[in-house]
Design an enzyme around this catalytic site. Sequence first.
Site, PDB file in Angstrom:
ATOM      1  N   CYS A  36      -1.785  -4.443   6.710  1.00 28.05           N
ATOM      2  CA  CYS A  36      -1.684  -3.114   7.328  1.00 28.05           C
ATOM      3  C   CYS A  36      -1.630  -3.234   8.852  1.00 28.05           C
ATOM      4  CB  CYS A  36      -2.852  -2.233   6.896  1.00 28.05           C
ATOM      5  SG  CYS A  36      -3.015  -2.179   5.112  1.00 28.05           S
ATOM      6  N   CYS A  52      -2.842   3.994   4.179  1.00 26.84           N
ATOM      7  CA  CYS A  52      -4.249   3.739   3.925  1.00 26.84           C
ATOM      8  C   CYS A  52      -5.048   3.776   5.231  1.00 26.84           C
ATOM      9  CB  CYS A  52      -4.416   2.396   3.231  1.00 26.84           C
ATOM     10  SG  CYS A  52      -4.039   0.993   4.260  1.00 26.84           S
ATOM     11  N   ASP A 101       2.352   2.132   2.696  1.00 24.81           N
ATOM     12  CA  ASP A 101       2.178   2.656   4.054  1.00 24.81           C
ATOM     13  C   ASP A 101       3.531   2.807   4.740  1.00 24.81           C
ATOM     14  OD1 ASP A 101      -0.606   2.302   3.771  1.00 24.81           O
ATOM     15  OD2 ASP A 101      -0.486   0.259   4.541  1.00 24.81           O
ATOM     16  N   CYS A 106       0.828  -1.213   0.000  1.00 27.38           N
ATOM     17  CA  CYS A 106       0.000   0.000   0.000  1.00 27.38           C
ATOM     18  C   CYS A 106       0.850   1.246   0.000  1.00 27.38           C
ATOM     19  CB  CYS A 106      -0.859   0.102   1.261  1.00 27.38           C
ATOM     20  SG  CYS A 106      -2.156  -1.076   1.381  1.00 27.38           S
TER      21      CYS A 106
HETATM   22 ZN   LIG Z   1      -2.364  -0.475   3.828  1.00 26.31          ZN
END
Ligand SMILES: [Zn+2]
Length: 143
Positions: A103, A59, A36, A34
């Site tokens: 995440c 995210c 991140d 992502c």
């Molecule tokens: Zn993420």
Amino acid sequence: MIYSEKVMEHFKNPRNVGEIKDANGVGEVGNPQCGDIMKIYLKVEDNIIKDVKFKTFGCGSAIASSSMATELIKGKSIEEAWDLTNKAVAEALDGLPPVKMHCSVLAEEAIHKAINDYRQRAGLEVLEIKTHSDHVHKEVHGE
Ligand SMILES: [Zn+2]
């Protein structure tokens, strides 16, 4: 993609955002899926996490996971905080979509890095950080 109300709530109103100037444990991790980036700051006194703050560029799931993870480790000993798993973070959020589990892994790994940073500074043994890549792969692909 369906998010739980808790994920939405922590995303809109994240807890413990910011940085601790005199932190004695800092951990930063990134996630290529992502993009991140998560940074965790710990203020440890007498083996207890007195304060924790985070900065996350990423995210919604990464922000919600960081927020929940910091809430879960605040006031805990560094040993208890070490045992916090990404699954426990996801469960506390009433679940994350399978493709977003990585995440929550980020939050767990950032906490582990920050605790090891503290341990190193305190002259304690640095603990082994297990990586989650296999595990994440399975969850993303639903095996
Ligand atoms: Zn993420």
